[in-house]
Design a protein around this motif. Structure first.
Motif, PDB file in Angstrom:
ATOM      1  N   ARG A  42      36.378  -7.241   7.338  1.00 22.52           N
ATOM      2  CA  ARG A  42      34.966  -7.306   6.946  1.00 22.52           C
ATOM      3  C   ARG A  42      34.544  -6.013   6.270  1.00 22.52           C
ATOM      4  NH1 ARG A  42      33.083  -9.540  12.844  1.00 22.52           N
ATOM      5  NH2 ARG A  42      33.783 -11.720  12.597  1.00 22.52           N
ATOM      6  N   PRO A  43      33.561  -6.080   5.375  1.00 17.85           N
ATOM      7  CA  PRO A  43      33.056  -4.851   4.741  1.00 17.85           C
ATOM      8  C   PRO A  43      32.610  -3.836   5.789  1.00 17.85           C
ATOM      9  CG  PRO A  43      32.180  -6.790   3.636  1.00 17.85           C
ATOM     10  CD  PRO A  43      32.894  -7.289   4.861  1.00 17.85           C
ATOM     11  N   GLY A  44      32.944  -2.575   5.537  1.00 15.76           N
ATOM     12  CA  GLY A  44      32.575  -1.509   6.457  1.00 15.76           C
ATOM     13  C   GLY A  44      33.648  -1.167   7.459  1.00 15.76           C
ATOM     14  N   THR A  45      34.703  -1.990   7.541  1.00 11.02           N
ATOM     15  CA  THR A  45      35.805  -1.697   8.459  1.00 11.02           C
ATOM     16  C   THR A  45      36.884  -0.886   7.740  1.00 11.02           C
ATOM     17  OG1 THR A  45      36.931  -3.759   7.915  1.00 11.02           O
ATOM     18  CG2 THR A  45      35.392  -3.811   9.767  1.00 11.02           C
ATOM     19  N   MET A  46      37.848  -0.390   8.524  1.00  9.57           N
ATOM     20  CA  MET A  46      38.883   0.478   7.962  1.00  9.57           C
ATOM     21  C   MET A  46      39.621  -0.188   6.809  1.00  9.57           C
ATOM     22  SD  MET A  46      41.970   2.508   9.915  1.00  9.57           S
ATOM     23  CE  MET A  46      42.810   1.062  10.563  1.00  9.57           C
ATOM     24  N   TYR A  47      39.993  -1.447   6.993  1.00  7.68           N
ATOM     25  CA  TYR A  47      40.748  -2.130   5.947  1.00  7.68           C
ATOM     26  C   TYR A  47      39.866  -2.985   5.044  1.00  7.68           C
ATOM     27  CZ  TYR A  47      44.916  -0.739   8.563  1.00  7.68           C
ATOM     28  OH  TYR A  47      45.899  -0.008   9.190  1.00  7.68           O
ATOM     29  N   GLY A  48      38.690  -3.367   5.541  1.00  5.68           N
ATOM     30  CA  GLY A  48      37.827  -4.227   4.743  1.00  5.68           C
ATOM     31  C   GLY A  48      37.415  -3.605   3.424  1.00  5.68           C
ATOM     32  N   ASP A  49      37.268  -2.280   3.406  1.00  3.44           N
ATOM     33  CA  ASP A  49      36.890  -1.585   2.171  1.00  3.44           C
ATOM     34  C   ASP A  49      38.100  -0.990   1.452  1.00  3.44           C
ATOM     35  OD1 ASP A  49      34.244  -2.150   2.707  1.00  3.44           O
ATOM     36  OD2 ASP A  49      33.885  -0.252   3.752  1.00  3.44           O
ATOM     37  N   ARG A  50      39.294  -1.253   1.965  1.00  2.00           N
ATOM     38  CA  ARG A  50      40.492  -0.638   1.387  1.00  2.00           C
ATOM     39  C   ARG A  50      41.642  -1.649   1.343  1.00  2.00           C
ATOM     40  NH1 ARG A  50      37.847   2.225   5.026  1.00  2.00           N
ATOM     41  NH2 ARG A  50      36.883   4.198   4.351  1.00  2.00           N
ATOM     42  N   LYS A  51      41.361  -2.801   0.788  1.00  2.00           N
ATOM     43  CA  LYS A  51      42.363  -3.873   0.797  1.00  2.00           C
ATOM     44  C   LYS A  51      43.590  -3.526  -0.027  1.00  2.00           C
ATOM     45  CE  LYS A  51      39.401  -7.692   2.029  1.00  2.00           C
ATOM     46  NZ  LYS A  51      38.036  -7.861   1.733  1.00  2.00           N
ATOM     47  N   GLN A  52      43.479  -2.510  -0.872  1.00  5.06           N
ATOM     48  CA  GLN A  52      44.636  -2.134  -1.685  1.00  5.06           C
ATOM     49  C   GLN A  52      45.782  -1.578  -0.843  1.00  5.06           C
ATOM     50  OE1 GLN A  52      41.741  -0.550  -1.625  1.00  5.06           O
ATOM     51  NE2 GLN A  52      42.007   1.668  -1.590  1.00  5.06           N
ATOM     52  N   ILE A  53      45.515  -1.155   0.388  1.00  4.68           N
ATOM     53  CA  ILE A  53      46.581  -0.588   1.215  1.00  4.68           C
ATOM     54  C   ILE A  53      47.111  -1.578   2.249  1.00  4.68           C
ATOM     55  CG2 ILE A  53      45.672   1.745   0.904  1.00  4.68           C
ATOM     56  CD1 ILE A  53      44.732   1.665   3.810  1.00  4.68           C
ATOM     57  N   LEU A  54      46.691  -2.850   2.144  1.00  6.64           N
ATOM     58  CA  LEU A  54      47.160  -3.844   3.095  1.00  6.64           C
ATOM     59  C   LEU A  54      48.656  -4.087   2.955  1.00  6.64           C
ATOM     60  CD1 LEU A  54      44.326  -6.545   3.003  1.00  6.64           C
ATOM     61  CD2 LEU A  54      44.735  -4.782   4.732  1.00  6.64           C
ATOM     62  N   GLY A  55      49.225  -4.641   4.013  1.00  7.11           N
ATOM     63  CA  GLY A  55      50.633  -5.008   4.000  1.00  7.11           C
ATOM     64  C   GLY A  55      51.543  -3.808   3.950  1.00  7.11           C
ATOM     65  N   ALA A  56      52.677  -3.971   3.252  1.00  8.11           N
ATOM     66  CA  ALA A  56      53.667  -2.907   3.178  1.00  8.11           C
ATOM     67  C   ALA A  56      53.207  -1.743   2.320  1.00  8.11           C
ATOM     68  CB  ALA A  56      54.980  -3.463   2.635  1.00  8.11           C
ATOM     69  N   ALA A  57      52.045  -1.880   1.652  1.00 11.16           N
ATOM     70  CA  ALA A  57      51.509  -0.757   0.883  1.00 11.16           C
ATOM     71  C   ALA A  57      51.130   0.407   1.778  1.00 11.16           C
ATOM     72  CB  ALA A  57      50.308  -1.195   0.042  1.00 11.16           C
ATOM     73  N   VAL A  58      50.956   0.173   3.078  1.00 12.82           N
ATOM     74  CA  VAL A  58      50.890   1.212   4.117  1.00 12.82           C
ATOM     75  C   VAL A  58      50.356   0.670   5.438  1.00 12.82           C
ATOM     76  CG1 VAL A  58      48.575   2.253   3.843  1.00 12.82           C
ATOM     77  CG2 VAL A  58      50.503   3.682   4.489  1.00 12.82           C
TER      78      VAL A  58
END
Length: 345
Positions: free
Chosen positions: A188-204
């Motif tokens: 969700r927006p405002g969460t650690m990954y919600g605003d940084r989807k580019q680093i999801l998965g094996a990207a980190v």
């Protein structure tokens, strides 16, 4: 044929197509985010293939044997305990049937629901003793529904999971700790990954989340109570071997040692209870560092197919300049010993 043995190689049974499609947009962010226009995951067909193109590519490149496992998140992504239990059992029945078609080239990991230790232990026993599985695969934390209906994460360092670890030790098979994508709440927006989807998965994101879980298990006292338990972590140990010195440096200080649950530090457990693989991390210097840090007997070859290609992994492996005895151990000998595979060393 004596070639490499690859042990983090994903598959998908037909029943899993629907839940696999839920992560398609996370795997490929360029795809539409509109649920009404959802498209299948890009690797669905490759995941469902075992005896066709997969085997042909193994033959062409010198992969002798694959240990297959239901792709992430599997039962760990199902919040309903009854559904998760059935998902795991059905996947195990399907995978065992597929492996039986060519047991000289394929083996399987058991899927388990981790909603509770009893169900997990029972399915692990059934899969190993009745279906012939060589280990258990868990995809990081288990999602459950809390009393307020929200999704809650359950981690396996908790005391409630001791019966599961006891069953694993009794069975004498390793548990492979595999990563997974975040929950919907964590996107969700405002969460650690919600605003940084580019680093999801094996990207980190994968190794950030899973390394925490592995550290937690190592520090929980599980390995002191059940010293025969063996974990396996892919991707060169999710980065942990490169941080062992600093982690131990502080974990062994009096302020930590006085109250920590475990008897030993992280390096002790990584040299007694944890093995790592090269899955999706074809880094020659990184592998050499891991061999020096935790011992060659703790390092195993793997590919991470179909998320990485068999051809790339095998070409890299041919280029790795390890001493012959070490290379043979990593390529196949360690896997045969750890998983008790019916193959000649």
């Amino acid at each position: 044929m004596k070639g490499t043995i690859a042990i983090e190689e994903a598959v998908l049974n037909p029943d899993g197509i629907a839940w696999m499609a839920e992560s398609a947009a996370l795997f490929n962010p360029s795809q539409t985010q509109d649920p009404a226009k959802a498209v299948p995951h890009g690797h669905t067909q490759a995941l469902m293939d075992i005896h066709g193109d997969r085997l042909a590519r193994m033959d062409a490149t010198g992969v002798e044997f694959m240990l297959l496992s239901l792709t992430s998140p599997g039962a760990q992504g199902e919040p309903d305990p009854a559904k998760a239990k059935k998902l795991a059992a059905d996947a195990n029945d399907w995978l065992a049937a597929e492996v039986s078609k060519n047991p000289s080239r394929f083996g399987g990991f058991a899927s388990v629901s981790m909603h509770n230790a009893v169900d997990a232990a029972e399915e692990a026993r059934r899969a190993v003793k009745e279906l012939g599985m060589y280990g258990v695969m868990v995809n990081d934390y288990q999602i459950v529904l809390g009393e307020d209906g929200r999704e809650v994460k359950k981690y396996y360092d908790a005391a409630e999971y001791r019966p599961f670890w006891g069953a694993v030790e009794e069975l004498g098979v390793p548990v492979y700790m595999h990563p997974r994508y975040p929950t919907a709440a964590d996107l969700r927006p405002g969460t650690m990954y919600g605003d940084r989807k580019q680093i999801l998965g094996a990207a980190v994101q994968f190794h950030l989340d899973l390394s925490m879980h592995i550290y937690a298990i190592c520090s929980s006292g599980v390995f002191d109570e059940f010293p025969g338990v063996q974990l396996v972590a892919g991707h060169l140990g999710e980065g942990i071997p490169f941080n062992l010195w600093r982690a131990d440096h502080w974990y062994n200080k009096p302020v930590k040692k006085a109250s920590r649950p475990s008897k030993h530090d992280y390096t002790y457990y990584f040299t007694h209870n944890v093995s790592i693989t090269t899955s999706g991390n074809f880094n020659t210097e990184g592998l050499k560092f891991c061999i020096k840090q935790i011992g060659v007997e703790r390092c195993l070859y793997s590919i991470d197919y179909p998320y990485d290609t068999i051809e790339e992994a095998q070409a890299w492996w041919e280029s790795v300049d390890l001493p012959g005895e070490q290379k043979e151990a990593v390529a196949r000998g360690n896997a045969i010993r750890l998983f008790k595979l019916p193959l000649e060393v």
